[in-house]
Design a protein around this motif. Structure first.
Motif, PDB file in Angstrom:
ATOM      1  N   ASP A  93       0.877  -1.165   0.000  1.00  0.00           N
ATOM      2  CA  ASP A  93       0.000   0.000   0.000  1.00  0.00           C
ATOM      3  C   ASP A  93       0.913   1.212   0.000  1.00  0.00           C
ATOM      4  OD1 ASP A  93      -2.271  -1.578   0.202  1.00  0.00           O
ATOM      5  OD2 ASP A  93      -2.388  -1.390   2.374  1.00  0.00           O
ATOM      6  N   ILE A  94       0.637   2.171  -0.873  1.00  0.00           N
ATOM      7  CA  ILE A  94       1.419   3.402  -0.921  1.00  0.00           C
ATOM      8  C   ILE A  94       0.463   4.552  -0.645  1.00  0.00           C
ATOM      9  CG2 ILE A  94       2.891   4.899  -2.311  1.00  0.00           C
ATOM     10  CD1 ILE A  94       3.690   2.420  -3.914  1.00  0.00           C
ATOM     11  N   SER A  95       0.801   5.361   0.354  1.00  0.00           N
ATOM     12  CA  SER A  95      -0.057   6.485   0.715  1.00  0.00           C
ATOM     13  C   SER A  95       0.789   7.744   0.892  1.00  0.00           C
ATOM     14  CB  SER A  95      -0.840   6.172   1.992  1.00  0.00           C
ATOM     15  OG  SER A  95       0.038   5.911   3.056  1.00  0.00           O
ATOM     16  N   GLU A  96       0.075   8.865   0.957  1.00  0.00           N
ATOM     17  CA  GLU A  96       0.747  10.152   1.124  1.00  0.00           C
ATOM     18  C   GLU A  96       0.052  10.921   2.232  1.00  0.00           C
ATOM     19  OE1 GLU A  96       1.587  14.231  -1.463  1.00  0.00           O
ATOM     20  OE2 GLU A  96       0.620  12.521  -2.414  1.00  0.00           O
ATOM     21  N   THR A  97       0.838  11.451   3.136  1.00  0.00           N
ATOM     22  CA  THR A  97       0.335  12.348   4.173  1.00  0.00           C
ATOM     23  C   THR A  97       0.895  13.731   3.867  1.00  0.00           C
ATOM     24  OG1 THR A  97       2.204  12.052   5.680  1.00  0.00           O
ATOM     25  CG2 THR A  97       0.404  10.449   5.851  1.00  0.00           C
TER      26      THR A  97
ATOM     27  N   TYR B  36       5.614  10.276   2.405  1.00  0.00           N
ATOM     28  CA  TYR B  36       5.078   9.181   1.609  1.00  0.00           C
ATOM     29  C   TYR B  36       5.306   7.913   2.425  1.00  0.00           C
ATOM     30  CZ  TYR B  36       5.087  12.521  -2.187  1.00  0.00           C
ATOM     31  OH  TYR B  36       4.860  13.627  -2.964  1.00  0.00           O
TER      32      TYR B  36
ATOM     33  N   LYS C 211       3.743   0.503   2.764  1.00  0.00           N
ATOM     34  CA  LYS C 211       3.572  -0.625   3.673  1.00  0.00           C
ATOM     35  C   LYS C 211       3.561  -1.899   2.834  1.00  0.00           C
ATOM     36  CE  LYS C 211       1.148   1.682   7.404  1.00  0.00           C
ATOM     37  NZ  LYS C 211       0.015   1.635   8.311  1.00  0.00           N
TER      38      LYS C 211
ATOM     39  N   SER D  53       6.847  -0.991   7.255  1.00  0.00           N
ATOM     40  CA  SER D  53       6.361   0.371   7.021  1.00  0.00           C
ATOM     41  C   SER D  53       7.558   1.266   6.754  1.00  0.00           C
ATOM     42  CB  SER D  53       5.592   0.890   8.237  1.00  0.00           C
ATOM     43  OG  SER D  53       4.441   0.123   8.455  1.00  0.00           O
TER      44      SER D  53
ATOM     45  N   SER E 148       8.656   5.039   5.755  1.00  0.00           N
ATOM     46  CA  SER E 148       8.202   6.427   5.702  1.00  0.00           C
ATOM     47  C   SER E 148       9.319   7.286   5.115  1.00  0.00           C
ATOM     48  CB  SER E 148       7.836   6.910   7.104  1.00  0.00           C
ATOM     49  OG  SER E 148       7.439   8.256   7.054  1.00  0.00           O
TER      50      SER E 148
END
Length: 153
Positions: A51-55, A59, A62, A134, A136
């Motif tokens: 899973d690739i997400s952005e806050t 970036y 997981k 994870s 980051s």
């Protein structure tokens, strides 16, 4: 609920992925086949799901890598490309154990992802807990242009 456009090619590729996993074949490239005349390239035995997400600050990648020791995982970042690789070792067979079905993948794995230009690569941090890695990668501070006043003479 957001509407997502239908992509028939994605469904065909997903169907092919499920077929190759079901029969135990590793993928060898686009559509699972090697182009004619292409050199044989070493292909990982399996590929962990990510899973690739952005806050607003970073970036986050997981990756599910159960039964892999953190010592067997290697993360590299080079020229805007992050690579997660490692190996899941197969359990040793016992003489009095008879396997009826083996569906889990073993062996080496590798996943690579391109990073955008606004990351602080040296500040990347990884944590490994309960079979999930994870990673980051913080975003770099935005470079604000300096305002220079030029005096007219």
């Amino acid at each position: 609920m957001a509407m997502v456009p239908w992509d028939p090619w994605h469904e065909i590729e997903d169907l092919f992925d499920r077929y190759t996993r079901a029969v135990g074949l590793p993928r060898t490239g686009a559509w699972g086949r090697r182009a004619q005349g292409a050199e044989s390239v070493a292909v990982a035995d399996w590929s962990p799901r990510v899973d690739i997400s952005e806050t607003p600050a970073a970036y986050v990648i997981k990756a599910e890598i159960p039964e892999v020791k953190k010592e067997d995982v290697k993360i590299t970042i080079d020229a805007g490309l992050v690579t997660i690789s490692g190996e899941r070792r197969q359990e040793t067979e016992q003489k009095d154990t008879k396997y009826h079905r083996v569906e889990r993948y073993y062996g080496s794995f590798s996943r690579s992802f391109s990073l955008p230009g606004n990351v602080d690569e040296p500040a990347a941090k990884a944590e490994f807990k309960d079979g999930v890695l994870s990673l980051s990668i913080p975003k770099a501070a935005e470079a604000r242009p300096k305002v220079l006043e030029v005096k007219v003479q």
